[in-house]
Design a protein around this motif. Structure first.
Motif, mmCIF file in Angstrom:
data_model
loop_
_atom_site.group_PDB
_atom_site.id
_atom_site.type_symbol
_atom_site.label_atom_id
_atom_site.label_comp_id
_atom_site.label_asym_id
_atom_site.label_seq_id
_atom_site.Cartn_x
_atom_site.Cartn_y
_atom_site.Cartn_z
ATOM 1 N N TYR A 263 39.982 39.823 43.784
ATOM 2 C CA TYR A 263 39.678 40.425 45.083
ATOM 3 C C TYR A 263 40.867 40.348 46.033
ATOM 4 O O TYR A 263 41.084 41.273 46.830
ATOM 5 C CB TYR A 263 38.443 39.750 45.679
ATOM 6 C CG TYR A 263 37.232 39.916 44.796
ATOM 7 C CD1 TYR A 263 36.606 41.159 44.678
ATOM 8 C CD2 TYR A 263 36.744 38.862 44.030
ATOM 9 C CE1 TYR A 263 35.513 41.335 43.833
ATOM 10 C CE2 TYR A 263 35.654 39.027 43.191
ATOM 11 C CZ TYR A 263 35.042 40.263 43.092
ATOM 12 O OH TYR A 263 33.973 40.444 42.243
ATOM 13 N N LEU B 254 40.222 54.566 48.907
ATOM 14 C CA LEU B 254 39.383 53.704 48.082
ATOM 15 C C LEU B 254 39.150 54.272 46.686
ATOM 16 O O LEU B 254 39.018 53.529 45.721
ATOM 17 C CB LEU B 254 38.062 53.447 48.796
ATOM 18 C CG LEU B 254 38.208 52.680 50.113
ATOM 19 C CD1 LEU B 254 36.865 52.603 50.834
ATOM 20 C CD2 LEU B 254 38.765 51.288 49.872
ATOM 21 N N LEU C 120 35.764 45.186 46.892
ATOM 22 C CA LEU C 120 36.838 44.478 47.590
ATOM 23 C C LEU C 120 36.574 42.995 47.782
ATOM 24 O O LEU C 120 37.517 42.211 47.904
ATOM 25 C CB LEU C 120 37.081 45.127 48.956
ATOM 26 C CG LEU C 120 37.685 46.531 48.918
ATOM 27 C CD1 LEU C 120 37.623 47.175 50.290
ATOM 28 C CD2 LEU C 120 39.123 46.495 48.395
ATOM 29 N N THR C 121 35.290 42.588 47.802
ATOM 30 C CA THR C 121 34.982 41.179 48.094
ATOM 31 C C THR C 121 33.959 40.545 47.160
ATOM 32 O O THR C 121 33.737 39.341 47.227
ATOM 33 C CB THR C 121 34.445 41.027 49.527
ATOM 34 O OG1 THR C 121 33.152 41.653 49.614
ATOM 35 C CG2 THR C 121 35.389 41.632 50.549
ATOM 36 N N ASP D 222 31.919 49.901 47.767
ATOM 37 C CA ASP D 222 33.307 49.640 48.168
ATOM 38 C C ASP D 222 33.471 48.206 48.652
ATOM 39 O O ASP D 222 34.461 47.541 48.327
ATOM 40 C CB ASP D 222 33.744 50.622 49.259
ATOM 41 C CG ASP D 222 33.924 52.042 48.739
ATOM 42 O OD1 ASP D 222 34.347 52.187 47.577
ATOM 43 O OD2 ASP D 222 33.641 52.983 49.484
ATOM 44 N N ALA E 174 44.509 47.728 48.884
ATOM 45 C CA ALA E 174 43.832 48.596 49.837
ATOM 46 C C ALA E 174 44.649 48.728 51.117
ATOM 47 O O ALA E 174 44.802 49.832 51.669
ATOM 48 C CB ALA E 174 42.437 48.049 50.154
ATOM 49 N N ARG F 170 43.020 43.236 45.190
ATOM 50 C CA ARG F 170 42.419 44.500 45.607
ATOM 51 C C ARG F 170 42.581 44.719 47.112
ATOM 52 O O ARG F 170 42.867 45.831 47.562
ATOM 53 C CB ARG F 170 40.942 44.527 45.221
ATOM 54 C CG ARG F 170 40.712 44.614 43.713
ATOM 55 C CD ARG F 170 39.236 44.519 43.376
ATOM 56 N NE ARG F 170 39.018 44.614 41.939
ATOM 57 C CZ ARG F 170 37.823 44.526 41.347
ATOM 58 N NH1 ARG F 170 36.740 44.343 42.092
ATOM 59 N NH2 ARG F 170 37.718 44.614 40.039
ATOM 60 N N LEU F 171 42.380 43.657 47.900
ATOM 61 C CA LEU F 171 42.538 43.782 49.350
ATOM 62 C C LEU F 171 43.980 44.117 49.717
ATOM 63 O O LEU F 171 44.240 44.943 50.604
ATOM 64 C CB LEU F 171 42.103 42.489 50.034
ATOM 65 C CG LEU F 171 40.586 42.253 50.089
ATOM 66 C CD1 LEU F 171 40.282 40.820 50.512
ATOM 67 C CD2 LEU F 171 39.923 43.243 51.042
#
Length: 378
Positions: free
Chosen positions: A15, A144, A45-46, A41, A22, A18-19
């Motif tokens: 994660y 995204l 992300l989390t 979404d 993003a 990914r953050l």
């Protein structure tokens, strides 16, 4: 890549990466930040499965690389317990009724910021955000979807588990599908087996018998299945941490009519033709064309009435869509269905569906059950 770190999610570094990605993609798009509401979404992300109703829950991701924050109603704090939010060290701006949650979003992103919101954020929250920022947010889909279309190794492994689990259900279909039973009765048994074979639930079960098979989105009914029926069985559901299966096979109760058998053989060839085209650099519409062209050459183009496929992951239907007009080049790690079908209104229908993942030089099919018309006792 880390495996599951806790029930329902990956390890924290998945994660974190990914953050960061993003934020970088938002920056490349000329944005100041992203506002992501509850839904797939946020889960991507989390790892959060939180739901939002009239009270705003949102992840705010600054494009400058600053620490993302979470705006969440205090009474919903428990909904984040199983996510990676705490391990990531994300600050929480919790609020109670009477507090303006949209003002909390502007603590992370300044008034006038160029923001993008995920497509699941309802107008109930979008309009107050626009008022607070003094700008009109845009959709974050372009940012995204780029993240979610390309599956990492952990995601592909989850999709493999999902594909194997739904294959085990199709392998057992002969236990339940027989003359004298209703579509609803068969579907209930299939739903139970979907869970028994490793899914957390049955997302959808289509049992389209006889003329109902000619409706691609028929679900189930009280129709009694008869000897000689052609039956479309399209089933799927999520496995932890939320990645979906989706596979269709077509069955016949008793020896098939020669015309049915011949047309189903052509459908099988069309599905394989589309699979054979898949590789990096080929466009999504080229895969659609491969299946469509073969069927059209044999006079079946008019009865193939839908796109050839859709992306899959945390959502059953997501990008990329395998359809005419989509000129996006395929990339390694993309996962999607290949599911041509033929439908003869008032008579019968057939569909064959596999999930494939694009590899460096082709694709990997995640469904291994036989593709041809499966003959069951009639």
């Amino acid at each position: 890549m880390n495996d599951l770190a806790a029930p329902g999610r990956f390890g924290v570094e998945v994660y974190r990466a990914r953050l960061e990605r993003a934020a970088a993609l938002a920056r490349e798009a000329g944005l100041d930040g992203l506002v992501v509401g509850t839904g797939p979404d946020l889960r991507y992300l989390t790892g959060s499965r939180a739901h939002s109703f009239e009270r705003l829950t949102a992840l705010v991701v600054p494009a400058d690389g600053g620490t993302p924050t979470v705006v969440v109603p205090r009474l919903e704090l428990a909904s984040l317990t199983d996510s990676a939010v705490a391990e990531l060290g994300l600050p929480l701006n919790d609020w109670v009724d009477g507090v303006d949650p949209y003002a909390l979003v502007t603590r992370a992103l300044p008034v006038g910021a160029r923001i993008a919101v995920d497509e699941a954020l309802p107008a109930l929250h979008l309009i107050p955000l626009a008022d607070r920022f003094g700008t009109t947010p845009i959709l974050a889909t372009g940012v995204l979807r780029r993240l979610r279309m390309i599956k990492d190794d952990a995601e592909v492994e989850a999709l493999r588990r999902a594909g194997a689990a739904i294959d085990r259900v199709h392998a057992r279909t002969g236990e339940w599908l027989r003359p004298g039973r209703t579509e609803a009765e068969v579907a209930a048994d299939i739903s139970a087996a979907i869970v028994a074979e490793g899914h957390t639930g049955a997302e959808f079960v289509i049992v389209g018998s006889g003329p109902h098979g000619a409706d691609p989105h028929h679900e189930v009914s009280e129709r009694v299945i008869e000897s000689g029926d052609v039956v479309v069985v399209d089933i799927g559901g999520p496995v932890e941490p939320g990645y979906n299966s989706d596979s269709t096979r077509t069955y016949v109760l008793g020896e098939p009519d020669p015309v049915v058998a011949q047309r189903c053989a052509l459908l099988e060839a069309a599905q394989q033709a589309a699979v054979d085209v898949v590789r990096p650099g080929v466009t999504a519409e080229s895969v659609d064309a491969a299946a469509r062209m073969l069927l059209a050459e044999h006079g079946l183009g008019e009865v193939f009435v839908h796109r050839t496929g859709h992306g899959i992951g945390l959502s059953v239907h997501e990008e990329p869509y395998i359809v005419s007009g989509n000129d996006i080049p395929l990339e390694e790690g993309m996962a999607f269905s290949i599911e041509p079908g033929i439908y003869f209104r008032g008579e019968w229908g057939a569909r064959i569906e596999d999930i494939v993942v694009v590899t460096a030089d082709g694709c990997e099919s995640l469904n291994r059950r036989p593709h041809g018309l499966t003959v069951l006792p009639g």
